[in-house]
Write an enzyme that holds these catalytic residues in place. Structure first.
Site, PDB file in Angstrom:
ATOM      1  CB  SER A   1      -0.971  -0.042   1.188  1.00 29.63           C
ATOM      2  OG  SER A   1      -1.971   0.934   1.076  1.00 29.63           O
TER       3      SER A   1
ATOM      4  CG  ASP B   1      -6.484  -2.373  -4.263  1.00 34.41           C
ATOM      5  OD1 ASP B   1      -7.106  -1.381  -3.833  1.00 34.41           O
ATOM      6  OD2 ASP B   1      -5.255  -2.523  -4.128  1.00 34.41           O
TER       7      ASP B   1
END
Length: 346
Positions: A180, A289
């Site tokens: 991330s 995502d």
């Protein structure tokens, strides 16, 4: 606007992560609790040992620390790949010493049999970007500085050197990785490792330390930009999107805003991705995502840049952001860990 729990007046917030009050205090609304390092007996499932190093910065003005992980060894002279890890959390929550990161690295270190260094970088908003980038670069330089001290064991304590790195680190197999926001950091550190910092007359990592990054892993990396691609939101939905707002929150002074090359490395003024300072690159994305399309776009841009190393894209179907981090015991997460292990050992 008042907090429902403290009745203090809110200045700004990035929900659901962080709230900043007008008195200067910061409340982190998410994030796992601190856990101490562990011995093999404390974590018999993985057999991994860990310890905290409280001072790894060469700059006395910055307090920089890290947690080191060592798998159970059968040969006490064994050399292991070195994996420098930058945690996620939107640049503003989580820690190298938090439960989720500790669990994650215990599993990965046990599976991959690497010596890991998890960096405790400074968080926004108290320390806006580029503070995290500077800290992670300093940590990588600290790791690399051990290369020329392997025969100087008697002085490693006074010279800010660490025995695990001296005794078990293989400096021909240095990797960096992150998930991330940590994946974003990995890209920016790899660029700096390859190019140096021209503004500060800084040479590349290889030129300055003799260490070259063998591989870089970007797990569900945080990249964004003003122009939507793929299935990304458009219009007002884009500017009010969490991924858009979070960059403004953690780096309010970024030149170019959301199109700054540190968050949009394929936009206007983009860096030369061929100069990534690593020989191998692994980009991981997840089908559900919101960052998926941007991660694939980044991977393709690297491939088209003239990058001379090996680049691999690994996509998991049916999963969302950082699924392997939050739910590491699922079957699909186990496949993800096997993929990372293979990358760190080939």
């Amino acid at each position: 606007m008042a907090s429902t729990t403290t009745n203090k007046e809110v200045e700004k917030e990035l929900l659901p992560l962080v709230r900043v009050y007008k008195d200067g205090s910061v409340e982190r609304l998410l994030g796992s609790p601190y856990v101490p390092p562990s011995s093999p007996d404390a974590d018999p499932t993985t057999g991994v040992s860990s310890k905290d190093i409280t001072s790894i910065s060469q700059n006395p003005a910055i307090s920089l620390s890290a947690r080191l992980y060592l798998p159970k060894l059968t040969d006490h002279h064994q050399k292991l790949p070195i994996f420098v890890y930058f945690h996620g959390g939107g640049f503003c929550i989580e820690s190298a010493f938090s439960f989720l990161n500790h669990r994650y690295l215990n599993i990965l270190v046990s599976e991959a049999r690497v010596l890991a260094v998890s960096v405790e970088y400074r968080l926004a908003p108290e320390h806006p970007l580029p503070a995290a980038y500077e800290d992670c670069w300093a940590a990588l330089q600290w790791v690399a500085s051990h290369r020329n001290k392997i025969d100087d064991h008697e002085n490693y304590s006074s010279n800010n050197k660490e025995a695990w790195l001296l005794n078990h680190g293989d400096f021909e197999r240095v990797f960096i990785g992150g998930d991330s926001a940590g994946g974003n950091i990995v890209h920016n550190i790899a660029m700096r490792a390859g190019e140096g910092d021209h503004d500060n007359h800084e040479s590349s990592l290889k030129e300055s330390t003799g260490v070259k990054i063998l591989g870089a892993f970007l797990g569900h990396p945080y990249f964004w930009g003003s122009n939507p691609i793929g299935s990304e939101p458009v219009g007002d939905n884009r500017e009010n999107n969490f991924l858009h707002l979070s960059w403004e929150f953690v780096y309010p002074t970024a030149p170019g805003g959301i199109d700054n090359p540190m968050v949009n490395p394929v936009g206007e003024g983009k860096p030369n991705l061929a100069k990534l300072g690593c020989s191998r690159l692994l980009v991981c994305v997840a089908e559900k995502d919101q960052l998926r399309d941007r991660g694939i776009w980044y991977f393709n841009a690297v491939k088209e840049s003239g990058f001379q190393g090996e680049a691999e894209l690994f996509e998991v179907k049916g999963e969302d952001h950082a699924f392997h981090f939050f739910n590491p015991k699922t079957e699909i997460a186990k496949i993800m860990f096997q993929t990372l292990s293979s990358f760190l050992n080939n």
